[in-house]
Structures are given as structure tokens and as C-alpha cells.
Design a protein around this motif. Structure first.
Motif, PDB file in Angstrom:
ATOM      1  N   ASP A 136       0.874  -1.140   0.033  1.00 38.73           N
ATOM      2  CA  ASP A 136      -0.188   0.014  -0.082  1.00 38.73           C
ATOM      3  C   ASP A 136       0.992   1.259  -0.041  1.00 38.73           C
ATOM      4  O   ASP A 136       1.726   1.429   0.829  1.00 38.73           O
ATOM      5  N   PRO A 137       0.780   2.006  -0.945  1.00 35.16           N
ATOM      6  CA  PRO A 137       1.634   3.234  -1.108  1.00 35.16           C
ATOM      7  C   PRO A 137       1.467   4.185   0.053  1.00 35.16           C
ATOM      8  O   PRO A 137       2.497   4.957   0.560  1.00 35.16           O
ATOM      9  N   LYS A 138       0.404   4.150   0.476  1.00 38.77           N
ATOM     10  CA  LYS A 138       0.072   4.984   1.726  1.00 38.77           C
ATOM     11  C   LYS A 138       0.773   4.509   3.102  1.00 38.77           C
ATOM     12  O   LYS A 138       1.258   5.581   3.932  1.00 38.77           O
ATOM     13  N   GLY A 139       1.229   3.483   3.232  1.00 41.19           N
ATOM     14  CA  GLY A 139       2.002   2.705   4.268  1.00 41.19           C
ATOM     15  C   GLY A 139       3.448   2.647   4.015  1.00 41.19           C
ATOM     16  O   GLY A 139       4.321   2.146   4.948  1.00 41.19           O
ATOM     17  N   ALA A 140       3.890   3.078   2.906  1.00 40.55           N
ATOM     18  CA  ALA A 140       5.449   2.669   2.143  1.00 40.55           C
ATOM     19  C   ALA A 140       6.360   3.376   3.256  1.00 40.55           C
ATOM     20  O   ALA A 140       7.342   2.766   3.380  1.00 40.55           O
ATOM     21  N   LYS A 141       6.224   4.509   3.612  1.00 39.93           N
ATOM     22  CA  LYS A 141       7.249   5.132   4.557  1.00 39.93           C
ATOM     23  C   LYS A 141       7.330   4.575   5.898  1.00 39.93           C
ATOM     24  O   LYS A 141       8.393   4.441   6.441  1.00 39.93           O
ATOM     25  N   GLU A 142       6.094   4.173   6.391  1.00 41.68           N
ATOM     26  CA  GLU A 142       6.164   3.424   7.779  1.00 41.68           C
ATOM     27  C   GLU A 142       6.769   2.240   7.526  1.00 41.68           C
ATOM     28  O   GLU A 142       7.755   1.961   8.636  1.00 41.68           O
ATOM     29  N   VAL A 143       6.770   1.327   6.296  1.00 38.19           N
ATOM     30  CA  VAL A 143       7.333   0.246   6.496  1.00 38.19           C
ATOM     31  C   VAL A 143       8.870   0.589   6.361  1.00 38.19           C
ATOM     32  O   VAL A 143       9.856  -0.350   6.620  1.00 38.19           O
ATOM     33  N   LEU A 148      14.501   0.069   8.062  1.00 39.40           N
ATOM     34  CA  LEU A 148      15.740   0.578   8.606  1.00 39.40           C
ATOM     35  C   LEU A 148      16.014  -0.076  10.053  1.00 39.40           C
ATOM     36  O   LEU A 148      17.253  -0.402  10.350  1.00 39.40           O
ATOM     37  N   GLY A 149      15.242  -0.336  10.777  1.00 40.40           N
ATOM     38  CA  GLY A 149      15.345  -1.002  12.280  1.00 40.40           C
ATOM     39  C   GLY A 149      15.784  -2.266  12.117  1.00 40.40           C
ATOM     40  O   GLY A 149      16.620  -2.700  12.744  1.00 40.40           O
ATOM     41  N   ARG A 150      15.286  -3.085  11.304  1.00 42.16           N
ATOM     42  CA  ARG A 150      15.235  -4.443  11.012  1.00 42.16           C
ATOM     43  C   ARG A 150      16.405  -4.780  10.026  1.00 42.16           C
ATOM     44  O   ARG A 150      17.184  -6.020  10.299  1.00 42.16           O
ATOM     45  N   LEU A 151      16.627  -4.073   9.028  1.00 38.09           N
ATOM     46  CA  LEU A 151      17.696  -4.556   8.079  1.00 38.09           C
ATOM     47  C   LEU A 151      18.931  -3.623   8.070  1.00 38.09           C
ATOM     48  O   LEU A 151      19.944  -4.227   7.483  1.00 38.09           O
ATOM     49  N   HIS A 187       6.969   4.986 -10.047  1.00 37.05           N
ATOM     50  CA  HIS A 187       7.227   3.669 -10.834  1.00 37.05           C
ATOM     51  C   HIS A 187       6.193   2.751 -10.696  1.00 37.05           C
ATOM     52  O   HIS A 187       5.742   1.956 -11.361  1.00 37.05           O
ATOM     53  N   ASP A 188       5.789   2.442  -9.357  1.00 33.93           N
ATOM     54  CA  ASP A 188       4.919   1.348  -8.874  1.00 33.93           C
ATOM     55  C   ASP A 188       4.256   1.696  -7.433  1.00 33.93           C
ATOM     56  O   ASP A 188       4.853   2.649  -6.862  1.00 33.93           O
ATOM     57  N   ASP A 189       3.572   1.236  -7.178  1.00 32.59           N
ATOM     58  CA  ASP A 189       2.614   1.422  -5.814  1.00 32.59           C
ATOM     59  C   ASP A 189       3.077   0.631  -4.689  1.00 32.59           C
ATOM     60  O   ASP A 189       2.954   0.710  -3.650  1.00 32.59           O
ATOM     61  N   GLY A 190       3.793  -0.389  -5.263  1.00 27.63           N
ATOM     62  CA  GLY A 190       4.497  -1.452  -4.190  1.00 27.63           C
ATOM     63  C   GLY A 190       5.981  -0.877  -4.094  1.00 27.63           C
ATOM     64  O   GLY A 190       6.365  -0.675  -5.050  1.00 27.63           O
ATOM     65  N   VAL A 191       6.619  -1.123  -2.753  1.00 21.95           N
ATOM     66  CA  VAL A 191       7.782  -0.687  -2.646  1.00 21.95           C
ATOM     67  C   VAL A 191       8.536  -1.921  -1.957  1.00 21.95           C
ATOM     68  O   VAL A 191       7.873  -2.525  -0.823  1.00 21.95           O
ATOM     69  N   LEU A 192       9.733  -2.237  -2.375  1.00 21.10           N
ATOM     70  CA  LEU A 192      10.490  -3.199  -1.647  1.00 21.10           C
ATOM     71  C   LEU A 192      11.704  -2.776  -1.320  1.00 21.10           C
ATOM     72  O   LEU A 192      12.516  -2.063  -1.681  1.00 21.10           O
ATOM     73  N   PHE A 193      11.813  -3.132   0.091  1.00 19.85           N
ATOM     74  CA  PHE A 193      13.214  -2.481   0.809  1.00 19.85           C
ATOM     75  C   PHE A 193      13.946  -3.868   1.045  1.00 19.85           C
ATOM     76  O   PHE A 193      13.464  -4.658   1.878  1.00 19.85           O
TER      77      PHE A 193
END
Length: 332
Positions: A136-143, A148-151, A187-193
């Protein structure tokens, strides 16, 4: 046998790769049962033909009546990325019943969805860097903050689907994260970190059930980004890579495992990072990689003693043999 390139229809303009332009469909007298039942007129086949947009239009009824397809023994997709590689084109061709080279709709869809592909790699025991995905693009920054904390840092931020490293950013500080997410969402609605893995960038082409010689990519930039991929002189592409035989075999074995895990067929290309401990971390698989004579897969084939015309012939032959056994045979 008549071969038709997918780039000819929909994305590459009208025409025929042999230089002969087929006659357009006859004007008038065309009835489209589905549209007429809805009280709408069908699109003019001549207009669609002139604009080369029959594939782009996605009309199964019209595609089955297009003379270019009716006379073709095989369609050879040469569309890289987007709807040409994400399973959209392949689904349409399977519905129409047109024999085609390359992976089917399922394999293409799995390869293009990086999150799903990485889950399958993990289940198959294929090394892939730890990651988190925001659908969900709305929650991308929170994820992203969770990542940052986990990886930790550095962190790769890239679209959850797509190709050509468009929207990819190497984040080195927490302050860079928000901007990287915004670039990605263009470029996409999904973001992979993804956790950044340092090492040598390697690529392996697959032909049938054979892993071709490993290639190494040495970009001018820190990453093999869009500019390094497509601007001449921005990367050295070395085939075969300077690797010990055991390391090369390990990478090739992993590439073939990726190809099989995703259910790909005929040909593909798999990209890796080889870390300092000799572990090949799979970055992604390309179900329909670039296919010019100077693209990475043909270069790998040349390193194996397979010239470009023979590479095309082998792929076409595999697809023809599959069609002869009943795969994607044209419907009446």
C-alpha cells in the motif's frame, strides 16, 4: 515456417520483420458478437492494424482473425518489461491459442513480482537478501522506517515489480529514505526494501535447461542502474566472468534453480551478487530479458559458442516442439 516478432504488434509498430507488409483485414462485414450483444460497434480492424495495436487492444476475437497471426507458426516476444514481460501479453496469447516462445503467463507474473519471487527463492533454499515489502503506497514510508530498524543501512529501495532498475535507490542514511520511497512510488504502488549486499554483480543466461557461462557486470556507478545498463561505455560486461570453476558452477546451479522455481521456460536471465564469502545472492530473474545482439543473454550465448542467429533458432525450435505437443495450439 513463418516467425512473427511480438514487437511488431502493439509496441513495435505495424509491419513484418521480413520487410513485407501483409494486407490489412477487409473493411466491412466484420461482426463482433460480444460487442454487438452490448449494443456497441466493434473497433475498426483496419484502424487497429494501421496503428499496430491489436495486441495492445487485447481483443481476443479480433486477434484470432488477424492475418499476420493466422499465417504465423510462432510468435517470438521481444518486449522487455511492462506488459510484455509481466504475464499480460502471455495471458492474451494463451487465450487466443497462439504458439509463442518464452515463459508462460504464470512464470512471467512470478518473475515480475519481486516480493513473491523472493518468497519462492527462500522456500527453495536459494539465497536472497532479507527484505520487507509495502504493498500500500500510503504505508510505504512507515514500512521503510521499520526496514531501517530491522535490516539496517545501506538499504536498497526499489519497486516491488518492474525492471531496468527504474525507481531504484541505494539509501545510505536515514534522511535519504523518504526521498527514495517517493522516487520508487513514481514507478509502482509497491515498494520493496532490501538489505544491501556488497559484492560482484553477476548474471547467468538460461537456454532451455542449460545455464550459460557466468557474466560479470562492472558498472561505472556504484550500482548497475538504468544509465549504466543503457548508455554505451557506462559498464563493462565480461563473458565469461573471471571466477574459479567451483564458484562459477555454484552460480550457474543457483541460476538454473531460480529458473525452475519460477516455472520459466525456453530462456531467461538471472542476476546475482556474489559476496566476499562466495555466496551468490539472487537479485531477480528476467523472464524476457533484453534481446538485441548486444544484450546480456546473447553475449552469454556467444561465450558458449552460440551465435545470435542460432540462439534465436534454438528458442524458436523449443517453442515449436512444445506447440506440436499441444501447448498453446491455435484454436479454431
Amino acid at each position: 515456417a513463418r516467425l512473427l516478432e511480438a514487437g511488431v504488434m502493439g509496441a513495435g509498430g505495424a509491419g513484418d520483420p521480413g520487410g513485407k507488409t501483409p494486407a490489412p483485414p477487409p473493411a466491412g462485414g466484420v461482426t463482433h458478437p460480444g460487442l454487438l450483444a452490448e449494443g456497441r460497434l466493434p473497433p475498426d480492424p483496419q484502424e487497429l492494424w494501421r496503428h499496430g495495436d491489436l495486441l495492445g487492444g487485447g481483443d481476443v476475437w479480433l486477434l484470432r482473425r488477424d492475418p499476420r497471426l493466422a499465417d504465423a507458426d510462432l510468435l517470438f516476444p521481444v518486449l522487455h518489461g511492462g506488459r510484455g514481460e509481466d504475464g499480460t501479453l502471455q495471458t492474451l496469447l494463451e487465450l487466443v491459442g497462439i504458439p509463442f516462445a518464452g515463459s508462460g503467463r504464470v512464470g512471467c507474473t512470478l518473475a515480475m513480482d519481486k516480493d513473491v519471487a523472493k518468497r519462492l527463492f527462500r522456500e527453495a533454499g536459494i539465497p536472497t537478501a532479507p527484505w520487507l515489502t509495502a504493498r500500500d503506497p500510503k504505508g510505504a514510508k512507515e514500512v521503510g522506517r521499520e526496514a531501517l530498524g530491522r535490516l539496517g543501512l545501506p538499504l536498497i529501495v526499489k519497486p516491488a515489480s518492474g525492471g531496468s532498475t527504474l525507481g531504484l535507490t541505494l539509501v545510505k542514511t536515514a534522511q535519504e529514505l523518504e526521498g527514495a520511497v517517493e522516487v520508487c512510488l513514481n514507478h509502482d504502488d509497491g515498494v520493496l526494501f532490501e538489505k544491501y549486499v556488497a559484492g560482484r554483480e553477476l548474471t547467468v543466461g538460461i537456454l532451455g535447461e542449460e545455464a550459460l557461462p557466468v557474466g560479470e557486470i562492472i558498472p561505472r556507478h556504484e550500482l548497475f542502474d538504468y544509465e549504466c545498463k543503457y548508455v554505451p561505455g557506462m559498464a563493462d560486461e565480461i563473458f565469461p566472468a573471471d571466477l574459479p570453476e567451483e564458484a562459477a558452477l555454484r552460480v550457474r546451479t543457483a541460476a538454473l534453480a531460480v529458473h525452475r522455481t519460477l516455472g520459466l521456460r525456453d530462456f531467461s536471465r538471472v542476476d546475482f551478487i556474489l559476496d566476499a564469502d562466495g555466496v551468490p545472492w539472487c537479485l531477480e530473474a528476467n523472464a524476457l530479458p533484453g534481446f538485441t545482439a548486444n544484450s546480456l543473454l546473447p553475449k552469454a550465448a556467444r561465450a558458449a559458442g552460440i551465435p545470435f542467429p542460432e540462439l534465436c533458432h534454438r528458442i524458436a525450435r523449443m517453442a515449436r516442439e512444445r506447440a506440436a505437443k499441444g501447448g498453446n495450439r491455435p484454436r479454431g
